[in-house]
Design a protein around this motif. Sequence first.
Motif, PDB file in Angstrom:
ATOM      1  N   HIS A   1       0.833  -1.206   0.000  1.00  0.00           N
ATOM      2  CA  HIS A   1       0.000   0.000   0.000  1.00  0.00           C
ATOM      3  C   HIS A   1       0.868   1.256   0.000  1.00  0.00           C
ATOM      4  O   HIS A   1       0.601   2.215  -0.751  1.00  0.00           O
ATOM      5  CB  HIS A   1      -0.912  -0.023   1.222  1.00  0.00           C
ATOM      6  N   LEU A   2       1.920   1.253   0.807  1.00  0.00           N
ATOM      7  CA  LEU A   2       2.813   2.413   0.864  1.00  0.00           C
ATOM      8  C   LEU A   2       3.606   2.570  -0.431  1.00  0.00           C
ATOM      9  O   LEU A   2       3.758   3.692  -0.949  1.00  0.00           O
ATOM     10  CB  LEU A   2       3.770   2.272   2.043  1.00  0.00           C
ATOM     11  N   LEU A   3       4.113   1.463  -0.982  1.00  0.00           N
ATOM     12  CA  LEU A   3       4.885   1.550  -2.222  1.00  0.00           C
ATOM     13  C   LEU A   3       4.021   2.035  -3.381  1.00  0.00           C
ATOM     14  O   LEU A   3       4.489   2.799  -4.233  1.00  0.00           O
ATOM     15  CB  LEU A   3       5.496   0.190  -2.553  1.00  0.00           C
ATOM     16  N   ALA A   4       2.765   1.585  -3.418  1.00  0.00           N
ATOM     17  CA  ALA A   4       1.858   2.042  -4.478  1.00  0.00           C
ATOM     18  C   ALA A   4       1.646   3.551  -4.391  1.00  0.00           C
ATOM     19  O   ALA A   4       1.581   4.240  -5.416  1.00  0.00           O
ATOM     20  CB  ALA A   4       0.525   1.302  -4.371  1.00  0.00           C
ATOM     21  N   ALA A   5       1.563   4.087  -3.170  1.00  0.00           N
ATOM     22  CA  ALA A   5       1.403   5.531  -3.000  1.00  0.00           C
ATOM     23  C   ALA A   5       2.667   6.273  -3.405  1.00  0.00           C
ATOM     24  O   ALA A   5       2.612   7.331  -4.051  1.00  0.00           O
ATOM     25  CB  ALA A   5       1.047   5.843  -1.542  1.00  0.00           C
ATOM     26  N   LEU A   6       3.833   5.725  -3.062  1.00  0.00           N
ATOM     27  CA  LEU A   6       5.091   6.388  -3.406  1.00  0.00           C
ATOM     28  C   LEU A   6       5.323   6.414  -4.912  1.00  0.00           C
ATOM     29  O   LEU A   6       5.884   7.373  -5.445  1.00  0.00           O
ATOM     30  CB  LEU A   6       6.259   5.686  -2.709  1.00  0.00           C
ATOM     31  N   ARG A   7       4.901   5.358  -5.608  1.00  0.00           N
ATOM     32  CA  ARG A   7       5.133   5.299  -7.055  1.00  0.00           C
ATOM     33  C   ARG A   7       4.424   6.426  -7.804  1.00  0.00           C
ATOM     34  O   ARG A   7       4.889   6.862  -8.856  1.00  0.00           O
ATOM     35  CB  ARG A   7       4.674   3.951  -7.607  1.00  0.00           C
ATOM     36  N   VAL A   8       3.283   6.874  -7.287  1.00  0.00           N
ATOM     37  CA  VAL A   8       2.522   7.933  -7.963  1.00  0.00           C
ATOM     38  C   VAL A   8       2.640   9.258  -7.217  1.00  0.00           C
ATOM     39  O   VAL A   8       1.852  10.176  -7.448  1.00  0.00           O
ATOM     40  CB  VAL A   8       1.037   7.525  -8.113  1.00  0.00           C
ATOM     41  N   ASP A   9       3.626   9.336  -6.305  1.00  0.00           N
ATOM     42  CA  ASP A   9       3.877  10.564  -5.542  1.00  0.00           C
ATOM     43  C   ASP A   9       2.655  10.992  -4.737  1.00  0.00           C
ATOM     44  O   ASP A   9       2.357  12.187  -4.614  1.00  0.00           O
ATOM     45  CB  ASP A   9       4.317  11.691  -6.483  1.00  0.00           C
ATOM     46  N   ASP A  10       1.936  10.021  -4.183  1.00  0.00           N
ATOM     47  CA  ASP A  10       0.774  10.314  -3.345  1.00  0.00           C
ATOM     48  C   ASP A  10       1.250  10.463  -1.907  1.00  0.00           C
ATOM     49  O   ASP A  10       1.015   9.600  -1.051  1.00  0.00           O
ATOM     50  CB  ASP A  10      -0.259   9.191  -3.480  1.00  0.00           C
ATOM     51  N   GLN A  11       1.901  11.584  -1.633  1.00  0.00           N
ATOM     52  CA  GLN A  11       2.463  11.778  -0.299  1.00  0.00           C
ATOM     53  C   GLN A  11       1.384  12.044   0.738  1.00  0.00           C
ATOM     54  O   GLN A  11       1.604  11.847   1.935  1.00  0.00           O
ATOM     55  CB  GLN A  11       3.487  12.910  -0.327  1.00  0.00           C
TER      56      GLN A  11
END
Length: 460
Positions: free
Chosen positions: A286-296
């Motif tokens: 879940h965290l990696l998916a957010a980081l990949r799209v810059d969803d900080q």
Amino acid sequence: MTRSILVGGEMLNWSDLHPVDARPAAAGPAAAALLTAALHPGDSVLIAGPHALDLITDVAGRVTSVDVLVRSAPDAEEIAELLVDTKGDVYCGSLDRFRGDERYDVIVALDGLERLVGPDTAKLTWADALARLQERLAPSARLLLGATNSFGVERLIQPGITAALPRDEDWARDVADSAPAGLKPLQAALRDAGLSQTYAVFPSLVEAQVALEAVEGLAAVTAARTVAARNAGTTLMDPYRLVLDAAEAGLAIELAPAWYFVTGDLPAVLPADAVPAGPGVLLEEHLLAALRVDDQATVRRIIPEYVAWLDAGGNGSPDNVILDGTSYRLFGEGQDLDVIAHLARFVRRSMESGSRQPWPAGGDVHAMTARLASMAGITVPEELPASAELVRPLGSAEQLTTVARLSEELAAASARAILFEGTVSGIRRSLPYRVGHAVLNPARVIRRRVRRVLRKVRRR
């Protein structure tokens, strides 16, 4: 009393149970769980091909009688001694020499069909071997068959040069001796045999840790872990991420290292408790998916919630915690780490995976851990264990991707520096800058003019 019977085509100086330069016999928790689910107390069973001794004794303890067919003479003698008090016989030789009228309720061939013959068998195709086993099945009997995938994930993982070296058992044989290549051709060939269930086996037939009917969600994580544990050295691609990416694309079963084909209504996961029950997603994913799209924004929301769970008594790193809405639960056993160490573990794993991140590439563990910890109001001490250690992506492909990203960032930084330098130089040569400089620094201008006058006087 069990005894060893030579049927022809036996290999006198060879062992599949204790190989020197060959793969070992079929084994693993998934194989044991499959046998437990498929066998009944009144069954008569034929075990065809090399299987680990614990599997053979497990079968013998569950059924009425068990016969064993292996090609190795030393293996046959060892198995016969092991089953001395078991009803049945041990046959030594090739499948094409195995004659008789005995019919079995279950035939177990979890190692596949290729090792049912030796070099003395000139030609016995995979289809012919399957037909011979089917001939020995009683009405409404069950066949448990294993098959290795010729184009599984390991073809995309292994460096190649050592994996391509032939082993002692890879003697020259007719190409028709191999199983049909690919899952769909195999399923088509086995449809007439009444095989109703297909399991994806990870990481291999000889160490089957888990067998899955569907490889998705937490089941995909389980499969990825087994493959990563087996390929801990140098790899072409990160094994863990490769399996998860294949599962996301719906290709994990087709790219599985091996398969089980069975009849009957059995559990969808073997062993049944191998995949955590209930909904949810791995927190790390879940965290990696957010980081990949810059969803900080998501990262800044999740990290404090996760830290609060740890402070409340939770004990698991993001790769060992399941996120279900706003609740957290362990995936396996807990890890005895403090909050910062849990965050640092996530940072290391994200860097090792070569995963896309919104921050500059090539960062160190300490800086990235401090960034995440600050989102929960935590200050990371200067001395973070192993924080100065250089972390590289595990796979060669991910390493090349990281190098390319570093090169791109370096080129962009150099271009900005050149542009900045040119802009500053132009400003310094402009009249407004020179006037302002003179107004704001009169003493320096006066000194410069005095020095200029003095130099002229000296020259005279």
